[in-house]
Design a protein around this motif. Structure first.
Motif, mmCIF file in Angstrom:
data_model
loop_
_atom_site.group_PDB
_atom_site.id
_atom_site.type_symbol
_atom_site.label_atom_id
_atom_site.label_comp_id
_atom_site.label_asym_id
_atom_site.label_seq_id
_atom_site.Cartn_x
_atom_site.Cartn_y
_atom_site.Cartn_z
ATOM 1 N N ARG A 397 0.823 -1.219 0.000
ATOM 2 C CA ARG A 397 0.000 0.000 0.000
ATOM 3 C C ARG A 397 0.852 1.263 0.000
ATOM 4 O O ARG A 397 0.606 2.190 -0.784
ATOM 5 C CB ARG A 397 -0.909 0.015 1.222
ATOM 6 C CG ARG A 397 -1.774 1.276 1.320
ATOM 7 C CD ARG A 397 -2.421 1.435 2.695
ATOM 8 N NE ARG A 397 -3.277 0.327 3.044
ATOM 9 C CZ ARG A 397 -2.961 -0.597 3.967
ATOM 10 N NH1 ARG A 397 -1.803 -0.519 4.608
ATOM 11 N NH2 ARG A 397 -3.783 -1.587 4.235
ATOM 12 N N ASN A 398 1.864 1.306 0.849
ATOM 13 C CA ASN A 398 2.590 2.557 1.092
ATOM 14 C C ASN A 398 3.803 2.760 0.198
ATOM 15 O O ASN A 398 4.251 3.900 0.028
ATOM 16 C CB ASN A 398 3.042 2.628 2.552
ATOM 17 C CG ASN A 398 1.887 2.540 3.526
ATOM 18 O OD1 ASN A 398 0.775 2.958 3.209
ATOM 19 N ND2 ASN A 398 2.125 1.987 4.702
ATOM 20 N N SER A 399 4.343 1.685 -0.349
ATOM 21 C CA SER A 399 5.578 1.828 -1.127
ATOM 22 C C SER A 399 5.440 1.313 -2.552
ATOM 23 O O SER A 399 5.764 2.027 -3.499
ATOM 24 C CB SER A 399 6.731 1.095 -0.423
ATOM 25 O OG SER A 399 6.992 1.663 0.839
ATOM 26 N N PHE A 400 4.969 0.084 -2.706
ATOM 27 C CA PHE A 400 4.963 -0.490 -4.046
ATOM 28 C C PHE A 400 3.977 0.220 -4.966
ATOM 29 O O PHE A 400 4.335 0.649 -6.071
ATOM 30 C CB PHE A 400 4.648 -1.990 -4.004
ATOM 31 C CG PHE A 400 4.524 -2.587 -5.377
ATOM 32 C CD1 PHE A 400 5.648 -2.881 -6.120
ATOM 33 C CD2 PHE A 400 3.278 -2.813 -5.950
ATOM 34 C CE1 PHE A 400 5.544 -3.396 -7.408
ATOM 35 C CE2 PHE A 400 3.160 -3.337 -7.229
ATOM 36 C CZ PHE A 400 4.301 -3.626 -7.957
ATOM 37 N N LEU A 401 2.724 0.353 -4.547
ATOM 38 C CA LEU A 401 1.727 0.965 -5.430
ATOM 39 C C LEU A 401 2.048 2.430 -5.748
ATOM 40 O O LEU A 401 1.912 2.846 -6.907
ATOM 41 C CB LEU A 401 0.330 0.830 -4.823
ATOM 42 C CG LEU A 401 -0.335 -0.540 -4.984
ATOM 43 C CD1 LEU A 401 -1.723 -0.536 -4.349
ATOM 44 C CD2 LEU A 401 -0.425 -0.952 -6.447
ATOM 45 N N PRO A 402 2.483 3.247 -4.775
ATOM 46 C CA PRO A 402 2.882 4.610 -5.153
ATOM 47 C C PRO A 402 3.998 4.636 -6.183
ATOM 48 O O PRO A 402 4.014 5.505 -7.057
ATOM 49 C CB PRO A 402 3.331 5.228 -3.812
ATOM 50 C CG PRO A 402 2.544 4.484 -2.788
ATOM 51 C CD PRO A 402 2.450 3.079 -3.310
ATOM 52 N N TRP A 403 4.938 3.675 -6.084
ATOM 53 C CA TRP A 403 5.992 3.609 -7.106
ATOM 54 C C TRP A 403 5.420 3.104 -8.433
ATOM 55 O O TRP A 403 5.681 3.683 -9.492
ATOM 56 C CB TRP A 403 7.113 2.682 -6.656
ATOM 57 C CG TRP A 403 8.050 2.369 -7.783
ATOM 58 C CD1 TRP A 403 9.076 3.143 -8.236
ATOM 59 C CD2 TRP A 403 8.019 1.210 -8.630
ATOM 60 N NE1 TRP A 403 9.681 2.552 -9.313
ATOM 61 C CE2 TRP A 403 9.059 1.361 -9.585
ATOM 62 C CE3 TRP A 403 7.223 0.067 -8.691
ATOM 63 C CZ2 TRP A 403 9.317 0.413 -10.564
ATOM 64 C CZ3 TRP A 403 7.477 -0.880 -9.669
ATOM 65 C CH2 TRP A 403 8.513 -0.699 -10.590
ATOM 66 N N ALA A 404 4.673 2.021 -8.373
ATOM 67 C CA ALA A 404 4.229 1.350 -9.602
ATOM 68 C C ALA A 404 3.244 2.175 -10.401
ATOM 69 O O ALA A 404 3.065 1.919 -11.595
ATOM 70 C CB ALA A 404 3.603 -0.006 -9.259
ATOM 71 N N THR A 405 2.594 3.158 -9.793
ATOM 72 C CA THR A 405 1.606 3.954 -10.515
ATOM 73 C C THR A 405 2.166 5.296 -10.986
ATOM 74 O O THR A 405 1.394 6.190 -11.368
ATOM 75 C CB THR A 405 0.365 4.189 -9.634
ATOM 76 O OG1 THR A 405 0.782 4.758 -8.369
ATOM 77 C CG2 THR A 405 -0.364 2.889 -9.367
#
Length: 1227
Positions: A397-405
């Protein structure tokens, strides 16, 4: 000695006067120096006088309070114990005083210490007077040096407790001094056997958890590290979940120093566990008693090393090298708790880390399809898995998705494959989401995280990120069935379907995908009317049924509005205005077609009204795509001849449309088609359109699709796959009309049919002039050069050969060919030249004259191209045997040229010429023994039967291959990768079909369309593939562009002409330059250093081990350089001694290192001495600090890129070159 002296002196003093003498000495000591105090102490040791002793102690107390107690007094025994006890009491009083200060939240009891910061996030404001601060600091410095044997345990515990409180003082000097006292007691085992450990850990926790001030956190971590390094006995009582949690937070959020401290604490904690009889639990590790501790320590050490490499080192090549370690950490056999891996990944995806490293880590996560373990039933394992899963969810939620989007990840990975544009990152993300939602027990939680992200970031979320997230959700639903999704998740999906603030195709994709997901979740056999689902789901299912019904019955290709999301919605005010504009545009075109009642004033007003509406609506796509056909209507142009107002208006609007087409690529095809239609009708356009200028502008720069358009294109491919039977119609063409390739085809077709138009010759001359005014050397890729320019030059040349000065044109074309380095441009230039020679037979002898030159060295590529052109011309029907014979004669010396490019080209072309001679029965060639022998030898070579791909690509027959198909999509595009084909044969067929439908009949083109081109077989030797972290196969970089691959190895006969008449080479003076490479250990790098040191004239090279010169990795790079350069052995430990000797001999020591005192190489300040010892650092650590201290000065190399450093041999080569430049004879 002093005590003995005073004993003898006191013997001469009467017994009754000795007390008086001692008291007098004490009084003098109070006013004297350190020596007087020492003397008074010695006298008291010989003659006890209680009054004098108390007086001296009070004086010492005063000195201690004001920080003036002299060092080196030699205090011991009872007096030292008394002073320590006084200091302890003073610290206790200070703490008591601080406790009673306003705002203080500290409570201290000597039997039990309790330190609390309460709800405050900052240390309490314990502001003290100047005297109080000095006194506390002095007392702390004094007790720091005390020994355990001098005082009681009670006093030590008292001091320890006071220091625990004072470490939270607002006075940072006091806090630091208190930390030093605690560290001293911990590292010197002063607190062994006490219960101080139970007081220390709560203090550290409070400092770490409740203070946002990095200073106090740093104090706590440094103290914690002292405990871990000293194997503090109380450490075992600290290792609760909070212990590991604080470490993980420090690794995840700390700066470089904090992370180093945390890693050191983790290492020591794991080692402590390995050597402890009753090991404590490590976060994420179950059943510690059953573990192989040796393996456990090794794997945690590997984890720490990987963390250092990625978060502290940050060199991309080293980060990439950690992939096997990351694979191990994520595998089931890893003994390192998953929570630690998630901490590493969380920190690595932080926005402060460089993008290349973040991209590697993010792609690795998707590549290995990282996911939480499935839930076990009961026991410690289930508890650990639950914590691991929670940690994974936080990471996701806090690291992967902000990076991946991030939008840049999508835009930078748009690649066209087999004429389909795809977003590599988006596809990988969708596949990963699909795995997470199908292969884990946490799919519901993960789905909620994804949907919440889309809903909560509607305004700021990158639109196409939502597209690929939903694509992954949809693919997962096909495996687990949407009925498996919770009703709450489906309601969120239904809400997402109403999202209107999206680009066109993305909006339709989200709309259709969400509706289908909601519909698929509907119980089978339940009609919409009987659906008892919540209103949102029922509405979505009903909309899906309506959409499906419309798609089933819908057959018109031109529907308005085109957005499926708007079919069932009430049109907005903007939509109504756009539809009205489209209606007015269609009505006016009907009037123009009928030619009835064309009143200039009325037509002008109507067009201006339509344009103003379009401008007000910010040029809506469908409306402006109709404007070219309206504004460039043939009857309107005829009307403009009689109306100056209409003519000026049209000229302005045509210019406006051209400007709009630069940023709206979908306008380019209709605009070019309209211009082509008018141009081929023969209308006089010079007052409205400068056709020559228009064609030249497009030749230099065609409109290109924006990033948004390319993303829409890729999204259309996804939309078509939602429900193939129904949504296949939602292609790029459905939304945006013809692609830009159709417009390029219209441009080329227009030029090919210009004939003797007044603009044909000027276009050819201007294109040729620009290419001919280039100066050598010409860069391979230039911002203004395009293959399209040469394609247009060929078409205009074909139509103006009767008008141009062929001799002058050939002169310029030969010049351009002689300086042009790029293969595809040389191919097109050769095509144009061959076509001129084909029609101008009298000019052909020029080829033979230029091939007869004896100068093969000045421009071998040019001669090789002339060989190809000669064979092209010889293979035409108009060529006679005499020309072919002279050409074959020229091949003989050229086939033995000292220049490999010429020699190989002659050998490739000779068999082709011989084959054609046999077809034409040219006995002069076929019966010539020399020609036959040369031909047979060349055909016997192995490479002749398996020609490399580039040899197949650059073949050209000026008659058979002279087609539009070959011009726009010929195999010659494969000669290099600088451009892609701009259009295809299919685009011309579509264009001509549209002409038939519209009843147009145009003049014949100057070049036939030709047959489709067969795809050449790939090389028999496949190109190597490299594996990327995302698992995709990528071709290795192609060979450097230039001349085609050789038939044979390079000959050596020509070298004889360059040999010196001398029998021995002349000696070369080596420079006074010594290179020290004893810190370098990679044989490849050492081989490179040997090579550059020898090339740039170094006098000697020193290595850690001279035997490395026999290593195959060394010799692969060094070639024979080590045979011409003195190489000596110098161990790394002996460098300092060697440098000292050389400095005494007058040499200067120079190091290559980036430090604060480094000089920039090449700057005015950086003048290298004439005698230098050049020290090179190791590949990873650089030059050690102790060696840096021996360097007279340091140099660094100017950098403009983002890569942090050069390879050691490259850096050495740059410095060696600069040394030679500064001290060359010419300089």
């Amino acid at each position: 000695m002093a005590t003995t002296t005073f004993r003898r002196l006191l013997q001469y003093v009467p017994a009754e006067d000795r007390s008086i003498a001692v008291r007098a000495a004490v009084e003098d000591a109070k006013k004297g120096s350190t020596a007087d105090i020492t003397a008074a102490l010695d006298l008291l040791a010989e003659h006890t006088d209680e009054a004098a002793k108390q007086s001296l102690i009070l004086h010492l107390h005063e000195l201690l309070d004001c920080g003036k107690l002299p060092a080196g007094l030699g205090l011991s025994g009872e007096l030292l114990a008394e002073l320590v006890q006084y200091a302890a009491a003073g610290l206790h009083d200070a703490v008591y005083h601080m406790q009673r200060m306003p705002g203080a939240v500290l409570e201290v009891q000597m039997e039990q210490l309790r330190l609390e910061f309460g709800k405050s996030t900052q240390p309490p404001d314990l502001t003290l007077s100047s005297y109080q601060s000095v006194r506390i600091i002095s007392l702390l410095h004094f007790v720091k040096s005390m020994n355990r044997a001098d005082v009681s345990k009670t006093v030590y515990d008292q001091v320890f407790a006071a220091a625990l409180v004072l470490i939270g003082s607002a006075d940072r000097t006091i806090a630091t001094a208190a930390r030093d006292v605690l560290a001293r007691q911990i590292t010197s085992t002063l607190v062994e056997g006490s219960d101080t450990g139970t007081m220390l850990w709560p203090c550290l926790q409070s400092l770490l958890s409740n203070s946002n001030d990095p200073f106090y956190q740093a104090l706590a971590f440094s103290l914690w590290l002292c405990c871990a390094s000293a194997n503090y006995s109380a450490l075992s009582t600290w290792m609760c979940p909070a212990y590991w949690c604080i470490l993980q937070e420090g690794l995840k959020l700390g700066d470089a120093e904090r992370r180093k401290q945390c890693l050191a604490i983790l290492r020591q904690s794991v080692l402590w566990n390995a050597g402890y009889s009753s090991p404590c639990s490590i976060a994420g590790v179950e059943n510690m008693m059953a573990r192989d501790f040796r393996l456990l320590v090794e794997q945690y050490e590997r984890f720490c090393t990987v963390f250092e490499t990625i978060l502290l080192g940050r060199y991309l090549n080293q980060v990439i090298a950690t992939e096997p370690d990351l694979d191990l950490l994520s595998s089931p056999i890893s003994l390192v708790g998953r929570q630690w891996l998630y901490v590493l990944l969380d920190a690595s995806l932080n926005s402060k880390i460089q993008d290349s490293n973040r991209r590697f880590i993010g792609n690795w996560i998707m590549h290995v399809q990282l996911r939480p373990d499935d839930i076990s039933k009961g026991g410690t394992r289930a508890e650990i898995q639950s914590k691991d899963a929670s940690a994974f969810m936080r990471l996701f939620r806090n690291s992967f998705l902000p990076w991946a989007t991030q939008g840049s990840l999508f835009t930078s990975t748009l690649k066209r494959e087999h004429d389909v544009l795809r977003c590599k990152h988006g596809i990988r993300l969708a596949e990963y989401i699909e795995v997470l939602l199908t292969d884990t027990d946490y799919c519901s939680t993960i789905l909620d995280i994804i949907l919440d992200l889309i809903l909560n970031r509607r305004g700021g979320n990158f639109a196409y990120a939502s597209v690929y997230l939903l694509q992954g959700v949809a693919h997962a639903s096909e495996k687990v069935q949407p009925a498996g999704f919770s009703q709450q998740a489906l309601l969120k999906i239904a809400e997402i379907s109403t999202w209107a603030a999206l680009p066109e195709v993305a909006r339709d994709f989200v709309y259709v995908r969400c509706l289908k997901l909601c519909n698929d979740a509907r119980p089978k056999g339940v009609a919409v009317e009987g659906d008892v689902s919540p209103a949102g789901l029922a509405r979505a299912a009903a909309q899906w049924d309506k959409l499906r019904a419309e798609l089933t019955t819908y057959t018109q290709a031109d529907r308005s509005p085109r957005l499926a999301a708007m079919w069932s919605a009430a049109p907005s005010r903007r939509d109504q205005l756009e539809r009205a504009g489209l209606g007015e545009c269609a009505q006016l075109r009907q009037i123009l077609d009928a030619k009835d009642s064309l009143h200039p004033e009325t037509v002008l007003a109507q067009i201006e009204q339509i344009w103003n509406d379009a401008e007000y609506l910010e040029y809506p796509k469908e409306l402006i795509m109709q404007l070219p056909y309206l504004i460039l209507h043939s009857n309107l142009l005829a009307l403009a001849d009689a109306s100056g107002d209409i003519k000026s208006m049209l000229a302005k609007r045509i210019g406006d449309l051209r400007k709009l087409s630069e940023t709206r690529v979908y306008l380019f095809p209709p605009l070019l088609c309209a211009i082509r239609n008018i141009g081929l009708m023969g209308h006089y356009l010079s007052d409205l359109i400068d056709l020559e200028d228009l064609i030249l502008q497009y030749a230099e720069r065609l409109p290109e699709p924006t990033i948004d358009m390319r993303l829409e294109d890729a999204t259309a491919v996804l939309l078509q796959s939602v429900e193939p039977g129904m949504t296949a119609r939602f292609s790029y063409e459905y939304y945006f009309g013809y692609r830009e390739m159709y417009g390029v085809a219209a441009l080329l077709d227009l030029v090919s049919r210009l004939g003797n138009s007044s603009c044909t010759l000027p276009i050819f001359e201007q294109l040729l002039h620009r290419w001919a005014k280039q100066k050598a050397p010409v860069p391979s890729v230039s911002p203004w050069k395009r293959a399209l320019q040469l394609q247009l030059m060929l078409l205009t040349c074909e139509q103006t050969l009767s008008q141009i000065n062929a001799v002058e044109a050939l002169q310029k074309l030969h010049y351009v060919l002689s300086i042009e380095p790029l293969p595809r441009y040389r191919y097109l230039l050769s095509w144009i030249i061959a076509r001129i020679y084909l029609k101008e037979r009298t000019l052909r002898p020029r080829i033979l004259i230029e091939l007869s030159t004896k100068d093969h060295h000045s421009n071998p590529k040019y001669l090789a191209s002339l060989l190809k052109i000669g064979v092209m011309v010889a293979k035409t029907e108009e060529t006679d045997a005499e020309f072919a014979f002279k050409l074959a004669c020229a091949f003989v010396p050229l086939a033995a040229s000292s220049k490999v490019v010429i020699r190989h080209e002659a050998q490739w072309q000779m068999p082709r010429l011989m084959d054609y001679a046999k077809e034409r029965s040219w006995s002069q060639i076929t019966d010539n023994a020399a020609f036959v022998a040369l031909d047979e030898y060349i055909r016997s070579l192995e490479r002749f039967e398996l020609p490399p791909l580039e040899r197949q690509l650059d073949r050209f027959d000026p008659a058979k291959d002279h087609t539009m198909t070959n011009l726009v999509e010929g195999a010659w595009y494969g000669l290099d990768s600088t451009e892609v084909a701009l259009c295809s044969r299919e685009d011309f067929l579509t264009l001509w079909e549209d002409d038939v439908k519209q009843g147009h009949s145009w003049p014949a083109p100057c070049i036939p369309l030709g047959e489709p081109i067969s795809v050449l077989a790939q090389q028999q030797e496949p190109e190597p593939l490299s594996e990327t972290v995302d698992g995709s196969k990528q071709k290795s970089p192609p060979p450097a562009t230039g001349e085609p691959r050789a038939l044979q190895t390079k000959g050596t006969a020509y070298l004889a002409s360059g040999l010196s008449h001398s029998t021995s080479p002349s000696p070369q003076r080596r420079k006074e330059l010594i290179v020290i490479a004893s810190l370098v250990d990679n044989p490849h790098n050492l081989g490179g250093l040997s090579r550059v040191a020898e090339i740039f004239g170094a006098s000697e090279l020193h290595l850690q081990n001279a035997n490395v010169t026999s290593n195959k990795d060394f010799t692969a790079v060094s070639v024979s350089s080590h045979n011409h350069l003195p190489i000596h052995q110098l161990s790394a430990s002996a460098i300092m001694e060697y440098l000292a000797v050389k400095k005494s001999e007058g040499w200067s020591v120079v190091g290559i290192e980036q430090t604060d005192r480094s000089l920039l190489l090449g700057s005015e300040e950086c003048r290298l001495p004439e005698k230098i010892v050049l020290v090179l650092g190791s590949e990873r650590e650089g030059i050690p600090a102790v060696v840096l201290g021996s360097c007279d000065f340091l140099v660094e190399i100017r950098q403009e890129g983002v890569t942090r450093s050069l390879n050691v041999q490259t850096a050495a080569a740059v410095v060696l070159f600069e040394f030679g430049r500064q001290h060359s004879k010419e300089g």
